[in-house]
Design a protein around this motif. Structure first.
Motif, PDB file in Angstrom:
ATOM      1  N   ALA A  87       0.673  -1.205  -0.040  1.00 57.53           N
ATOM      2  CA  ALA A  87      -0.043  -0.059   0.042  1.00 57.53           C
ATOM      3  C   ALA A  87       1.093   1.374   0.099  1.00 57.53           C
ATOM      4  CB  ALA A  87      -0.952   0.046   1.063  1.00 57.53           C
ATOM      5  N   LEU A  88       1.966   1.194   0.570  1.00 58.38           N
ATOM      6  CA  LEU A  88       2.915   2.396   0.536  1.00 58.38           C
ATOM      7  C   LEU A  88       3.416   2.554  -0.833  1.00 58.38           C
ATOM      8  CD1 LEU A  88       3.424   3.959   3.463  1.00 58.38           C
ATOM      9  CD2 LEU A  88       5.685   3.015   3.519  1.00 58.38           C
ATOM     10  N   GLN A  89       3.969   1.278  -1.340  1.00 60.47           N
ATOM     11  CA  GLN A  89       4.495   1.623  -2.655  1.00 60.47           C
ATOM     12  C   GLN A  89       3.497   2.132  -3.448  1.00 60.47           C
ATOM     13  OE1 GLN A  89       6.187  -2.329  -4.342  1.00 60.47           O
ATOM     14  NE2 GLN A  89       7.480  -0.880  -5.481  1.00 60.47           N
ATOM     15  N   TRP A  90       2.177   1.627  -3.482  1.00 55.73           N
ATOM     16  CA  TRP A  90       1.320   2.224  -4.342  1.00 55.73           C
ATOM     17  C   TRP A  90       0.821   3.716  -4.002  1.00 55.73           C
ATOM     18  CZ3 TRP A  90      -1.951  -0.219  -7.686  1.00 55.73           C
ATOM     19  CH2 TRP A  90      -2.982   0.252  -8.124  1.00 55.73           C
ATOM     20  N   ALA A  91       0.772   4.141  -2.676  1.00 52.48           N
ATOM     21  CA  ALA A  91       0.620   5.376  -2.407  1.00 52.48           C
ATOM     22  C   ALA A  91       2.030   6.411  -3.206  1.00 52.48           C
ATOM     23  CB  ALA A  91       0.878   6.023  -0.994  1.00 52.48           C
ATOM     24  N   ARG A  92       3.221   5.741  -3.082  1.00 53.62           N
ATOM     25  CA  ARG A  92       4.290   6.712  -3.460  1.00 53.62           C
ATOM     26  C   ARG A  92       4.343   6.402  -5.095  1.00 53.62           C
ATOM     27  NH1 ARG A  92       8.505   5.672   1.502  1.00 53.62           N
ATOM     28  NH2 ARG A  92       6.894   6.610   3.134  1.00 53.62           N
ATOM     29  N   THR A  93       3.571   5.899  -5.907  1.00 54.29           N
ATOM     30  CA  THR A  93       3.741   5.608  -7.215  1.00 54.29           C
ATOM     31  C   THR A  93       2.468   5.963  -7.798  1.00 54.29           C
ATOM     32  OG1 THR A  93       2.994   3.154  -6.935  1.00 54.29           O
ATOM     33  CG2 THR A  93       5.483   3.799  -7.359  1.00 54.29           C
ATOM     34  N   GLU A  94       1.232   5.278  -7.583  1.00 49.30           N
ATOM     35  CA  GLU A  94      -0.032   5.790  -8.073  1.00 49.30           C
ATOM     36  C   GLU A  94      -0.641   6.901  -7.252  1.00 49.30           C
ATOM     37  OE1 GLU A  94      -1.074   4.598 -10.983  1.00 49.30           O
ATOM     38  OE2 GLU A  94       1.033   3.536 -10.878  1.00 49.30           O
ATOM     39  N   GLY A  95      -0.066   7.206  -6.064  1.00 45.18           N
ATOM     40  CA  GLY A  95      -0.709   8.376  -5.520  1.00 45.18           C
ATOM     41  C   GLY A  95      -1.504   8.227  -4.417  1.00 45.18           C
ATOM     42  N   PHE A  96      -2.497   7.231  -4.571  1.00 49.98           N
ATOM     43  CA  PHE A  96      -3.706   7.114  -3.775  1.00 49.98           C
ATOM     44  C   PHE A  96      -3.568   6.309  -2.423  1.00 49.98           C
ATOM     45  CE2 PHE A  96      -5.428   8.377  -7.771  1.00 49.98           C
ATOM     46  CZ  PHE A  96      -6.442   9.380  -7.472  1.00 49.98           C
ATOM     47  N   ILE A  97      -4.042   6.655  -1.290  1.00 48.95           N
ATOM     48  CA  ILE A  97      -3.811   6.037  -0.168  1.00 48.95           C
ATOM     49  C   ILE A  97      -5.165   5.039   0.174  1.00 48.95           C
ATOM     50  CG2 ILE A  97      -3.811   6.164   2.475  1.00 48.95           C
ATOM     51  CD1 ILE A  97      -2.373   8.989   1.956  1.00 48.95           C
ATOM     52  N   VAL A  98      -4.872   3.768   0.137  1.00 45.50           N
ATOM     53  CA  VAL A  98      -6.232   2.854  -0.171  1.00 45.50           C
ATOM     54  C   VAL A  98      -6.476   2.483   1.296  1.00 45.50           C
ATOM     55  CG1 VAL A  98      -5.369   2.326  -2.269  1.00 45.50           C
ATOM     56  CG2 VAL A  98      -4.836   0.756  -0.504  1.00 45.50           C
ATOM     57  N   ALA A  99      -7.701   1.850   1.293  1.00 45.73           N
ATOM     58  CA  ALA A  99      -8.079   0.915   2.637  1.00 45.73           C
ATOM     59  C   ALA A  99      -7.207  -0.126   2.588  1.00 45.73           C
ATOM     60  CB  ALA A  99      -9.497   0.745   2.222  1.00 45.73           C
ATOM     61  N   PRO A 100      -6.930  -0.394   4.164  1.00 43.16           N
ATOM     62  CA  PRO A 100      -6.330  -1.726   4.498  1.00 43.16           C
ATOM     63  C   PRO A 100      -6.698  -2.953   3.769  1.00 43.16           C
ATOM     64  CG  PRO A 100      -6.950  -0.537   6.490  1.00 43.16           C
ATOM     65  CD  PRO A 100      -7.960   0.095   5.277  1.00 43.16           C
ATOM     66  N   GLU A 101      -8.177  -3.077   3.483  1.00 40.28           N
ATOM     67  CA  GLU A 101      -8.709  -4.064   2.733  1.00 40.28           C
ATOM     68  C   GLU A 101      -7.999  -4.155   1.505  1.00 40.28           C
ATOM     69  OE1 GLU A 101     -10.802  -1.893   4.439  1.00 40.28           O
ATOM     70  OE2 GLU A 101     -11.406  -3.009   5.961  1.00 40.28           O
ATOM     71  N   SER A 102      -8.173  -3.127   0.640  1.00 35.88           N
ATOM     72  CA  SER A 102      -7.630  -3.132  -0.748  1.00 35.88           C
ATOM     73  C   SER A 102      -6.155  -3.163  -0.841  1.00 35.88           C
ATOM     74  CB  SER A 102      -8.034  -1.826  -1.338  1.00 35.88           C
ATOM     75  OG  SER A 102      -9.164  -1.049  -0.988  1.00 35.88           O
ATOM     76  N   SER A 103      -5.197  -2.999   0.444  1.00 37.95           N
ATOM     77  CA  SER A 103      -3.961  -3.373   0.123  1.00 37.95           C
ATOM     78  C   SER A 103      -3.604  -4.931  -0.226  1.00 37.95           C
ATOM     79  CB  SER A 103      -3.177  -2.791   1.634  1.00 37.95           C
ATOM     80  OG  SER A 103      -3.581  -3.709   2.462  1.00 37.95           O
ATOM     81  N   HIS A 104      -4.709  -5.759   0.429  1.00 42.60           N
ATOM     82  CA  HIS A 104      -4.336  -6.935   0.326  1.00 42.60           C
ATOM     83  C   HIS A 104      -4.434  -7.484  -1.395  1.00 42.60           C
ATOM     84  CE1 HIS A 104      -5.180  -7.099   4.511  1.00 42.60           C
ATOM     85  NE2 HIS A 104      -4.807  -8.437   4.430  1.00 42.60           N
ATOM     86  N   ALA A 105      -5.271  -6.870  -2.237  1.00 43.42           N
ATOM     87  CA  ALA A 105      -5.133  -7.085  -3.703  1.00 43.42           C
ATOM     88  C   ALA A 105      -4.103  -6.521  -4.297  1.00 43.42           C
ATOM     89  CB  ALA A 105      -6.277  -6.324  -4.424  1.00 43.42           C
ATOM     90  N   ILE A 106      -3.606  -5.216  -3.715  1.00 45.60           N
ATOM     91  CA  ILE A 106      -2.252  -4.952  -4.299  1.00 45.60           C
ATOM     92  C   ILE A 106      -1.381  -5.511  -4.012  1.00 45.60           C
ATOM     93  CG2 ILE A 106      -0.714  -2.663  -4.154  1.00 45.60           C
ATOM     94  CD1 ILE A 106      -3.159  -0.957  -3.303  1.00 45.60           C
ATOM     95  N   ALA A 107      -0.946  -6.176  -2.743  1.00 45.85           N
ATOM     96  CA  ALA A 107       0.333  -7.051  -2.385  1.00 45.85           C
ATOM     97  C   ALA A 107       0.115  -8.192  -3.311  1.00 45.85           C
ATOM     98  CB  ALA A 107      -0.022  -7.674  -0.999  1.00 45.85           C
ATOM     99  N   ALA A 108      -1.007  -8.824  -3.538  1.00 48.74           N
ATOM    100  CA  ALA A 108      -1.096  -9.951  -4.593  1.00 48.74           C
ATOM    101  C   ALA A 108      -1.140  -9.639  -5.947  1.00 48.74           C
ATOM    102  CB  ALA A 108      -2.582 -10.554  -4.544  1.00 48.74           C
ATOM    103  N   ALA A 109      -1.118  -8.357  -6.301  1.00 46.37           N
ATOM    104  CA  ALA A 109      -0.959  -7.854  -7.739  1.00 46.37           C
ATOM    105  C   ALA A 109       0.799  -7.809  -7.963  1.00 46.37           C
ATOM    106  CB  ALA A 109      -1.646  -6.704  -7.816  1.00 46.37           C
ATOM    107  N   VAL A 110       1.301  -7.457  -6.834  1.00 48.97           N
ATOM    108  CA  VAL A 110       2.715  -7.065  -6.786  1.00 48.97           C
ATOM    109  C   VAL A 110       3.365  -8.506  -6.777  1.00 48.97           C
ATOM    110  CG1 VAL A 110       4.580  -6.668  -5.337  1.00 48.97           C
ATOM    111  CG2 VAL A 110       2.784  -4.991  -5.464  1.00 48.97           C
ATOM    112  N   ARG A 111       3.051  -9.503  -6.304  1.00 52.10           N
ATOM    113  CA  ARG A 111       3.421 -10.925  -6.552  1.00 52.10           C
ATOM    114  C   ARG A 111       3.359 -11.278  -7.561  1.00 52.10           C
ATOM    115  NH1 ARG A 111       2.244 -15.027  -1.285  1.00 52.10           N
ATOM    116  NH2 ARG A 111       3.091 -13.893   0.404  1.00 52.10           N
TER     117      ARG A 111
END
Lengths: 454, 454
Positions: B368-392
């Motif tokens: 989620a932190l990498q997302w905020a520093r690249t895509e810009g948006f601060i996401v909900a902790p629930e959404s961070s799970h999808a981002i982490a899986a997408a990074v994998r």
């Protein structure tokens, strides 16, 4: 259903509009009253932004890379507030630009991104700034994270303590945020020695941010500002330029009324300046900057040379001001609690191009609540001032039986400002009208500074 | 620049997709184990929503008035995460639906608006519900404010105390929010008598909301649920239906990987079900529901009949569950702390149509932190799970040298969840893996309930 207008890639603005070309202002002066040269500004700002600050060119190209970054979240939608219109029973058509859609949640990234980009071009590695409510500090942290610059924010201590999550937002984007006064600057240490529990002020925070920039003798640290200055107004005009194209897409040649809240001026200038150009060229448009009755810079302030900060370290700007020692009442619209005003916005008042109004905060919260229950979105307390003015105008249109087109600007969301909503819902908010003594006091203080000619 | 895809008015979905037509589930049972009939549900839900709940029709028309309300803020943009791609150095193309753009800040209004609309059609005047993290309570308050219904939310006391601003949001939309257990129901009073400082649970809050609905003998009060049930999954499919049209607009016939976080299932179903239909019809797509290791319902839970609430008042649902007495660890993704799972989502796991993964929360916050520093948006902790899986998945695509198309769902913004970011930034967060004893305990408890046939 046609209540939401977007722009295609081919339609997005590729130039900023510079009102200074059509409406020159008095020149700013150095703090000692001598003429201000670009060289005198160069320890603080990079020369490419100083050139924009003093430019008299009407249209300034937006670099392609800035367009790419802005258009990750722009164009902001232009929406029609059909649910509010219905609730008011007005024949007016109310349109709004929604600037809350940016990652930082406000219009501030419109200038943060160009300011960081020009600084990076110039070789700057670190940017310092101050923030009050926290919107500008967030926007600059976000923009720095996109371009790999270090960001250092001095946040007024009372806001720092009241809104701890603003600091977390800045840190999430990699920014560093300290409470001001801090131990990190001489100015900060001086104030802390006077009172270790000092709540701080925007003036002190500016002093700290400027000192932190100029004391880096390598020259790789610069200072940034989120409002007031000409180049900030310039960057924000993208809002109004988009709005004009969006209105044209649905066949509206010109609005009848344009409304935006005004603190330092950047949000108002963003929407209004492109319409002021039309007005200069003969269009019949009512243009209304809205300020709080507790900080009535445009409606009751004096047009004088004054400092931008409390400590008197900035250049002297020709502007509407309540005096740089003015301490505004603790209203919740932190972004509107500023003693001065953009010189360009001030000049639009001098020339009769705009008609400022001051509104009490409870009327604004009442309008914000009606907005949330009709349009759905919870807006920032600053934006509530524009909504309250739009409600007045829509009711006037109803009385007159006129189908007016009203356009307003929503500067940001209110997700970080729910404490104010809570107080309003609990009947705990009061209004503040400024006593005449305060104006008289400001006049005496300003008499000691250089006078505006003519 | 073609990184943001919108839909024209003519392209918006006008029917919901009902996966139950292509993937029937076991029938739910009444709490006593007898067959569940629509009549038994009618004190709790209006008959028009019960019809949707049991429908086997593949496509269900969205009433025009609902479309109008949804499309005040929809279609949600489909964006390409070009900045994240660059940071990862992946050949994968990562697209995301951004559901944070709704007034309530999450995907929840997609079902709140239809649920309120059908209830209003049915004559309901007041809706009750429970909320944990507060997203659903906000969405229902917002939808009720649009349609003039009274909204009563029972919020789990520990969240109520930790997140006071969620209550302010609900009140801003005119909703009433009380901490559960409350003095307003018999169930609440019983728990308060046991312990006046009880922190509450979703189970108790459900009991209170159901009791408050059925105890209004006029029949004008009904109960609503924001996830788990078939009709909620149905309403959310608008997300995936839009995504398919948006991908088609830029020439992508099908994604390779579809990812969304799964708590009760509504966010996952929303994006994934339309793609699961394609997969049933032969398309090669990896579909990944993501859950926390601390609440691994799909990856380690049992597929059994179980109650939706702790107190055992709801019907028995055939689903993956950790047992209705399961108490999840205090992770910050409140929306993923649920013992059960939508029966329809559970059936996609049984049929091998999806491949669930469980991730630890610190990996999710890092993403989620990498997302905020690249895509810009601060996401909900629930959404961070999808981002982490997408990074994998993006890193896997890099290893394999494959230009995969990954689509994920951002369920909401994180503006109300900055306390979790703060803890992560300060190194205060830990991970929780579920001990096997917890699964064994659930198995023993579930053995006392009716068994799934076949």
């Amino acid at each position: 259903m046609s209540v939401k207008i977007f722009l295609d890639e081919s339609e997005i603005p590729r130039q900023w509009y510079n009102l200074a070309a059509d409406l020159p202002t008095q020149p700013p002066l150095a703090a000692d009253g001598s003429p201000l040269t670009p060289e005198k500004l160069s320890p603080v700002f990079p020369m490419n932004l100083i050139e924009q600050e003093v430019s008299a060119q009407r249209w300034i190209d937006i670099p392609e890379e800035i367009i790419e970054m802005l258009y990750r979240f722009r164009p902001s939608p232009l929406k029609r507030a059909v649910y509010l219109e219905k609730a008011l029973g007005t024949p007016a058509k109310i349109f709004y630009k929604d600037e809350s859609v940016s990652p930082a949640g406000s219009h501030k990234p419109n200038s943060a991104i160009p300011q960081v980009w020009y600084n990076r071009q110039f070789g700057t590695k670190t940017l310092t700034t101050e923030t009050g409510a926290g919107q500008w500090g967030c926007a600059l942290s976000f923009a720095c994270s996109l371009m790999g610059l270090t960001c250092k924010v001095f946040m007024v201590r009372i806001s720092f303590d009241q809104k701890p999550f603003r600091k977390v937002m800045m840190e999430t984007w990699g920014g560093k945020c300290v409470a001001s006064p801090s131990n990190e600057t001489e100015a900060g240490r001086r104030y802390l020695a006077m009172d270790p529990n000092m709540p701080g002020s925007l003036g002190i925070a500016i002093s700290e941010a400027v000192e932190a920039a100029v004391s880096d003798k390598s020259g790789s640290t610069k200072y940034t500002l989120g409002s007031v200055l000409n180049h900030v107004m310039l960057h924000q005009t993208i809002i109004g330029l988009e709005a004009k194209k969006q209105l044209a897409k649905i066949g509206i040649k010109k609005p009848d009324v344009v409304i935006a809240s005004a603190g330092g001026g950047s949000n108002f200038a963003g929407l209004a300046f492109p319409f002021i150009q039309d007005k200069i060229n003969g269009a019949d448009i009512d243009i209304i900057p809205v300020e709080p009755t507790s900080c009535p810079t445009l409606t009751r302030g004096l047009f004088r040379y004054d400092f931008g900060d409390t400590a008197g370290l900035t250049p002297l700007l020709p502007m509407h001001t309540l005096g740089h020692n003015f301490m505004p009442a603790p209203i919740h619209a932190g972004g509107l609690r500023y003693h001065g005003m953009s010189p360009l916005v001030s000049e639009t008042v001098n020339k009769g191009l705009v008609s400022p109004v001051a509104l009490p905060q409870t009327e604004c919260y009442k309008a914000a609540l009606q907005w949330a229950r009709t349009e759905g979105f919870i807006v920032a307390p600053e934006s509530s001032h524009a909504i309250a003015a739009a409600v007045r105008e829509a009711n006037k249109a109803k009385e007159e039986g006129k189908e007016k087109v009203i356009v307003l600007n929503i500067s940001g969301h209110g997700h970080m400002d729910l404490a104010g909503y809570s107080k309003f819902l609990n009947g705990e908010l009061t209004d503040y009208a400024l006593p005449q003594e305060e104006i008289d006091k400001a006049e005496r203080e300003l008499d000691g500074l250089p006078k505006i000619k003519g």
